[in-house]
Structure formats: structure tokens, C-alpha cells
Design a protein around this motif. Structure first.
Motif, short mmCIF file in Angstrom:
data_model
loop_
_atom_site.label_atom_id
_atom_site.label_comp_id
_atom_site.label_asym_id
_atom_site.label_seq_id
_atom_site.Cartn_x
_atom_site.Cartn_y
_atom_site.Cartn_z
N UNK A 45 42.75 -14.56 -21.60
CA UNK A 45 43.10 -16.07 -21.45
C UNK A 45 44.81 -16.12 -21.90
N UNK A 46 45.09 -15.57 -23.01
CA UNK A 46 46.71 -15.91 -23.50
C UNK A 46 47.37 -15.36 -22.25
N UNK A 47 46.89 -14.12 -21.82
CA UNK A 47 47.86 -13.41 -20.74
C UNK A 47 47.84 -14.52 -19.46
N UNK A 48 46.72 -14.71 -19.12
CA UNK A 48 46.63 -15.55 -17.71
C UNK A 48 47.29 -16.89 -17.84
N UNK A 49 47.41 -17.58 -19.20
CA UNK A 49 47.74 -18.73 -19.33
C UNK A 49 49.21 -18.91 -19.41
N UNK A 50 50.14 -17.53 -19.76
CA UNK A 50 51.48 -17.58 -19.68
C UNK A 50 52.02 -17.25 -18.48
N UNK A 51 51.29 -17.00 -17.44
CA UNK A 51 51.72 -16.77 -16.18
C UNK A 51 52.28 -18.14 -15.56
N UNK A 52 53.48 -18.11 -14.87
CA UNK A 52 54.01 -19.47 -14.40
C UNK A 52 54.75 -20.23 -15.57
N UNK A 53 54.70 -19.82 -16.60
CA UNK A 53 55.42 -20.93 -17.64
C UNK A 53 56.81 -20.77 -17.47
N UNK A 54 57.37 -21.97 -17.42
CA UNK A 54 58.86 -22.00 -17.21
C UNK A 54 59.72 -21.76 -18.66
N UNK A 55 60.78 -21.15 -18.37
CA UNK A 55 61.61 -20.79 -19.59
C UNK A 55 63.16 -21.59 -19.38
N UNK A 56 63.46 -22.38 -20.47
CA UNK A 56 64.70 -22.96 -19.99
C UNK A 56 65.71 -22.06 -20.61
N UNK A 57 65.52 -21.16 -21.59
CA UNK A 57 66.54 -20.05 -22.37
C UNK A 57 65.59 -18.93 -22.65
N UNK A 58 65.57 -17.77 -21.78
CA UNK A 58 65.05 -16.74 -22.27
C UNK A 58 65.31 -15.99 -23.53
N UNK A 59 66.51 -16.42 -24.09
CA UNK A 59 66.81 -15.84 -25.43
C UNK A 59 66.11 -16.93 -26.30
N UNK A 60 65.67 -17.99 -26.19
CA UNK A 60 64.91 -18.77 -27.24
C UNK A 60 63.44 -19.14 -26.35
N UNK A 61 62.65 -18.45 -26.06
CA UNK A 61 61.15 -18.59 -25.65
C UNK A 61 60.25 -19.58 -26.25
N UNK A 62 60.80 -20.89 -26.31
CA UNK A 62 60.00 -21.76 -27.01
C UNK A 62 58.69 -22.03 -26.30
N UNK A 63 59.05 -22.23 -25.00
CA UNK A 63 57.73 -22.42 -23.88
C UNK A 63 56.62 -21.36 -24.24
N UNK A 64 56.95 -20.35 -24.28
CA UNK A 64 55.67 -19.03 -24.79
C UNK A 64 55.24 -19.58 -25.78
N UNK A 65 55.94 -19.95 -26.93
CA UNK A 65 55.06 -20.26 -28.26
C UNK A 65 54.20 -21.63 -27.91
N UNK A 66 54.60 -22.57 -27.09
CA UNK A 66 53.94 -23.88 -26.97
C UNK A 66 52.54 -23.48 -26.34
N UNK A 67 52.46 -22.39 -25.43
CA UNK A 67 51.00 -22.32 -24.85
C UNK A 67 50.46 -21.47 -25.73
N UNK A 68 51.12 -20.28 -26.26
CA UNK A 68 49.95 -19.67 -27.42
C UNK A 68 49.52 -20.29 -28.27
N UNK A 69 50.25 -21.07 -29.03
CA UNK A 69 50.04 -21.97 -30.13
C UNK A 69 48.83 -23.01 -29.69
N UNK A 70 48.78 -23.52 -28.63
CA UNK A 70 47.83 -24.33 -28.10
C UNK A 70 46.58 -23.84 -28.08
N UNK A 71 46.29 -22.45 -28.29
CA UNK A 71 45.20 -21.65 -28.65
C UNK A 71 44.79 -21.61 -30.01
N UNK A 72 45.82 -21.96 -30.81
CA UNK A 72 45.80 -21.75 -32.41
C UNK A 72 45.19 -20.45 -32.80
#
Length: 566
Positions: A516-543
Motif C-alpha cells: 500500500x505505501x508503495x502503490x500510494x506514492x506512484x503518481x504523487x507530484x513533487x514541487x521540489x525534489x530536494x524537499x519531498x514534502x508530498x511524499x511525507x504527506x501520503x506516508x504520514x496519512x497511513x500513520x
């Protein structure tokens, strides 16, 4: 093609590494790796089954009750032990307040900083912040004076240059959307939640003698005595204190958490289309209703996001694969084992630290790959609510439809990062509203002279069969938790726990299916690859929940930048 490595993921429990490939500003592939081995199941072998719960509590320091409940239920299932109504109600209250506290902590202290820019609150107008807060809730602290005081504390904090828990975050990141006033309001409630949770969790101290890891669980019921005439037992004074604390918990959820959740979500509606994941959902159900044989929160599975059909759940259809995990099965690769037959023989074959990248084509995680009918399954509050919603659960359906209406989105929005975050809030609200009812039932039973909290008919091991097997299910705050036990000659022969994060943090299986983590991240947009805030959003949504650093690499594996992250 760039490769991003975040290790460890912060604000989670345990040690988690995410590797992701990025193409054209979006995640094109991802791998989830747990980097720490846990061996308590091996420690349990040959021990008395009645003691298992005390050891399994230590699987986690955050989920302070959940493994106790699952473990005790597994032993009770194996030995066919029925527990008294009062014990069931006390367990429901303990489980209930654990869920409520855990969800509030997650939203404010583990997940909110993915959406809230703390330092932006320094630019806020306290009067406008008070007006915003008053427009969404009648919480008594909604005043300009109060928010001005919070802002002054924040200014002093920043001026000292020691941001403590707020250091090393991506303040000013372009993916942040909240206006300064909303950021100040959320910061104030972040601080309030710290004080709130210290108070409401006293319920565990009353019913369980301590927190974390309450001590009054017992195979066959509970070990807390009921005696209206004793100060050392559960009496009228303690019951009224629990009632007060449950009311305080519910008020904060209704007047602070849910309004904040809706306010924040309204600025991030595009996240209703991001982070969908595997599309399969599993819930074991929970909160047994004494005397009815029914669960307040139903069990079931949903496959392929099809809410028209809830599939009954059988423990026999759960298996675990280790083709991409640092374990070896005696039967060889490509085979899934039911937990009763589960093996935890570890064999690390990864690179020696420090290393740049894992062998993601081979074995790359200490997490096994659990599957239901050979399919990856998401578990957690979203799965719990989807199963209940599709089952026609009245309270769940009303709450979910109400939140979707306020956000102006349809049910399809639930299959997302935003939906996962909203589901946790709805789950918290419903449990906060239901838990006082279980306390009322307990008080009513006591008023009728029913003080029984334990069934000791099978406490003597001499009464047990020579061999027995059982399983215990629990809907922990993070989702479907299962413990499986085999008993022989009154001792534990085999023990396996398949925990929520085992399901969600699963690596690939024998078929190459993502977890699930792996599948949920596919397609996630990144405004700044040096600061991948968006990856943290999805991973943290699983807690998942801890802290450390981020490493970013280019396509050839060379380190581009190294930054600390909150």
C-alpha cells in the motif's frame, strides 16, 4: 530519472526508509523498507500463553494497548473462553480512548506539519485568526487575545533560534496552501492537544493502573476489581472521573479536531485525487457488544474500490510472503504461509551500512508481505470506515456523507491521501461519541449488582486440550491487527503477529505486487525534489511515527543534497 531516498521517515513509529524514482515531477515507482528487525515472536516460544500479552505490548511504545487485546483474544479463541459483559465493556472503553487519543496526536503532532506552515503564523493577524476560528467552532479559546499570546510565544521561540520539534522542516515550501491565520490557529491547537492528551489518557491509569502499557488485562477478562465500597477498586468516584474525561475528549474532538480537519482539507482538495494506493481494504471489525454477539464496527473486505460489495473475512485467507523481505522460509521462495505456520527466520542479505541504495530487485525490507486471498490490502481508519459505510452502518454513513458534503466532494475522494486523513478524523469522532455509551452500560450493570469481571473456569492449564490454536483480531488505531497462536502441552508452540504497518508497509510479494505505501506514492507530484514534502504527506496519512534525516540522489546514485527534516 532521479532517485529520492528518505531514511528514516520522521514523525513515525519505528524505522522506515522510502526509495522513490521521480520522472517529470511525479513519483513513478517506490519501495518501502523497514530497517529494523523485531524478534518478540521468537521470544514467546515455550512460554505460558497467559503471559503472551505482557510481552506483545512491547511490540510498540505508541500503540499502548492494542497488542495486549489481540494477544488475549488469541488465547481466549484457542481455549474457547467467554468473558463477562463487564470485562468486554471495560476493554471497549480502554480501546476507545486509545483510538481517540491516538488519532488526535496523529493529526496534530505527526501529520499536521505536512499541511501547516508553523512559521507562517508569525504573519497572522490575531483578530482575523479569532474570527476564522469562531466561524468554524464555538471553542471557548477562540479570542484575539488568546491567539496573540500564542503568536508571541512563537515569536520568542523563533527568535532564540532553537525551534525544538519545529526545526528542520520545509517552512515556506510552495506546496503549503494555508493562509497565515489558519496556520496560527492550527499551531495554537497543536499546543493545546499536547495538554489535552495528558489529561484524557488518565482513563488508562484508572482502568489499567498505568499508561503506557496498562497492566490489568487478563486472559478471561480483566484484573480490575469492581467494588463500590473500596477505594482500591472501580467505584462510583472513579466511574464519574472517567465520565468527565470522556466528555472532555469528545468536546475537543468535536470543537477543535474536526473543525480544523475540515478547514485544512478545504485548501488541499486536489489531494482527493492523489495517493489512492492498492484499492483493496481490510477491516477485522471491533467493539463487541455484550450479549448480542455483534461488533459495533463491522468486519469485511472491499476489493477494487467496489463499495457495492463487502466480502466476509476469514483468517484462513491471510498469508505472508518473504520474497522481498530479509527472511527465509524452509519451504523456499514464492510461497505464502498462514500465520499459524509462520516462520521468522531472518537472513539479512542487504548492503552493509552506510549504503546509498537498497537492492530493490531482491530483498529490501524487514517487513513481510501479508496478503488476503493473495492480494495486497490497505488497513486503517479508511478501510474501517469504507467497510462500515458499504455495510450500511448508520452512524458511519451519516458522518462520512456529512464530511463529504462539507468538503464538496463525492465518495470517490475517500480513495486518496486526503480521504485517508479525513477518515481518521471521522473514526475518532464516532468512537469519541460511542465510548461514553459503553461506560453507561457498565454503570448500569454495576447498579444491578453485577460486579463480575473475569471468567476463571479455564484458568488452570490442566483443563486445556493437549493442542490448541487460536487467533485474536483487533482494529487498532492504525488498522487491522491479528495475533495467531499455537499451543502444545500448555506452552506456546508458535506465535505470529501481523500488524497494521505490516500490511501497509509491505514490500513487493512473489508476484511483484506493490504494498500500500508503495502503490500510494506512484503518481504523487513533487514541487521540489530536494524537499519531498508530498511524499511525507501520503506516508504520514497511513500513520506509521519517529525522526531523523533525508537523502536525495540523482539518477546515477550520487548524493545531490543532504537535509535534515522534521
Amino acid at each position: 530519472m532521479a532517485k529520492i531516498v528518505i531514511d528514516p521517515i520522521t514523525r513515525i513509529e519505528g524505522h522506515l526508509r522510502i526509495e522513490a524514482e521521480v520522472n517529470n515531477g511525479k513519483v513513478s515507482d517506490a519501495w518501502s523498507s523497514s530497517t529494523m528487525f523485531r524478534g518478540i515472536e521468537k521470544i514467546l516460544k515455550t512460554r505460558d500463553p497467559r503471559d503472551a500479552w505482557f510481552f506483545t505490548q512491547r511490540f510498540c511504545g505508541v500503540c499502548t494497548t492494542v497488542h495486549s487485546i489481540a494477544s488475549i483474544r488469541a488465547v481466549e479463541n484457542a481455549l474457547n473462553i467467554k468473558i463477562p459483559a463487564n470485562a468486554e465493556l471495560i476493554r471497549n472503553i480502554i480501546i476507545g480512548i486509545q483510538n481517540v487519543q491516538d488519532h488526535v496526536i496523529h493529526f496534530y503532532h505527526l501529520h499536521a506539519l505536512d499541511w501547516v506552515d508553523i512559521t507562517s503564523g508569525l504573519k497572522a493577524d490575531p483578530a482575523k485568526t479569532a474570527a476564522l476560528a469562531a466561524s468554524i467552532s464555538d471553542w471557548p479559546l477562540n479570542s484575539a487575545t488568546y491567539f496573540r499570546g500564542v503568536q508571541e510565544k512563537l515569536k520568542a521561540f523563533v527568535a532564540k533560534g532553537r525551534l525544538g520539534p519545529f526545526a528542520n522542516a520545509y517552512w515556506g515550501h510552495p506546496a503549503y496552501r494555508l493562509p497565515p491565520e489558519a496556520n496560527l490557529m492550527a499551531t495554537a491547537h497543536y499546543l493545546e492537544a499536547l495538554e489535552w492528551q495528558k489529561d484524557v489518557i488518565k482513563i488508562h491509569a484508572i482502568l489499567g493502573s498505568k499508561n503506557p502499557h496498562p497492566q490489568t488485562f487478563l486472559v478471561g477478562g480483566m484484573a480490575i476489581a469492581i467494588d463500590p465500597d473500596s477505594q482500591n477498586a472501580l467505584n462510583a468516584d472513579k466511574l464519574m472521573e472517567i465520565k468527565r474525561l470522556l466528555a472532555k475528549a469528545r468536546e475537543f474532538v468535536e470543537k477543535v479536531y474536526i473543525p480544523d480537519l475540515l478547514a485544512v482539507a478545504s485548501f488541499y482538495k486536489e489531494w482527493a485525487g492523489i495517493g489512492g494506493g492498492v484499492g483493496n481494504f481490510l477491516s477485522y471489525g471491533d467493539f463487541p457488544q455484550p450479549g448480542s454477539g455483534q461488533l459495533w464496527m463491522p468486519s469485511g473486505a472491499i476489493m477494487g474500490k467496489d463499495l457495492s460489495k463487502v466480502i466476509p473475512v476469514s483468517h484462513e485467507k491471510v498469508t505472508e510472503y518473504v520474497d522481498h523481505s530479509w527472511y527465509e522460509y524452509s519451504g523456499g521462495a514464492g510461497k505464502g504461509l498462514h500465520p499459524w505456520e509462520g516462520e521468522s527466520e531472518h537472513k539479512y542479505s542487504g548492503p552493509k551500512p552506510p549504503f546509498k541504495n537498497l537492492d530493490t530487485d531482491g530483498k529490501y525490507s524487514w517487513v513481510k508481505a501479508p496478503r488476503y486471498e493473495d492480494q495486497p490490502m490497505e488497513v486503517g481508519p479508511l478501510a474501517r470506515l469504507l467497510v462500515a459505510y458499504a455495510s450500511g452502518h448508520k452512524e458511519v454513513k451519516g458522518a462520512v456523507d456529512g464530511v463529504l458534503h462539507k468538503l464538496g466532494v463525492g465518495p470517490e475522494a475517500l480513495f486518496s491521501t486526503l480521504g485517508r486523513t479525513a477518515a481518521r478524523g471521522i473514526d475518532c469522532l464516532l468512537i469519541a461519541q460511542e465510548t461514553p455509551k459503553w461506560l453507561d452500560q457498565l454503570i448500569d450493570n454495576i447498579g444491578k449488582g453485577d460486579y463480575k469481571v473475569h471468567n476463571n473456569e479455564k484458568w488452570d492449564p490442566a483443563t486445556w486440550p493437549a493442542e490448541a490454536a487460536g487467533y485474536g483480531w483487533h482494529e487498532a488505531p492504525r488498522g487491522a491487527l491479528g495475533h495467531w497462536i499455537k499451543i502444545k502441552d500448555q506452552k506456546i508452540l508458535n506465535y505470529q503477529a501481523v500488524v497494521p504497518s505490516t500490511w501497509n508497509a509491505s514490500p513487493r510479494d512473489a508476484k511483484g505486487l506493490r504494498g500500500p505505501y508503495e502503490a500510494a506514492l506512484v503518481g504523487t507530484p513533487l514541487a521540489d525534489p530536494n524537499k519531498p514534502l508530498e511524499i511525507l504527506r501520503t506516508i504520514h496519512s497511513f500513520d506509521p511515527c519517529l525522526a531523523c534525516a533525508v537523502h536525495v540522489f540523482d539518477a546515477s546514485g550520487n548524493e545531490m543534497v543532504k537535509v535534515n527534516v522534521l
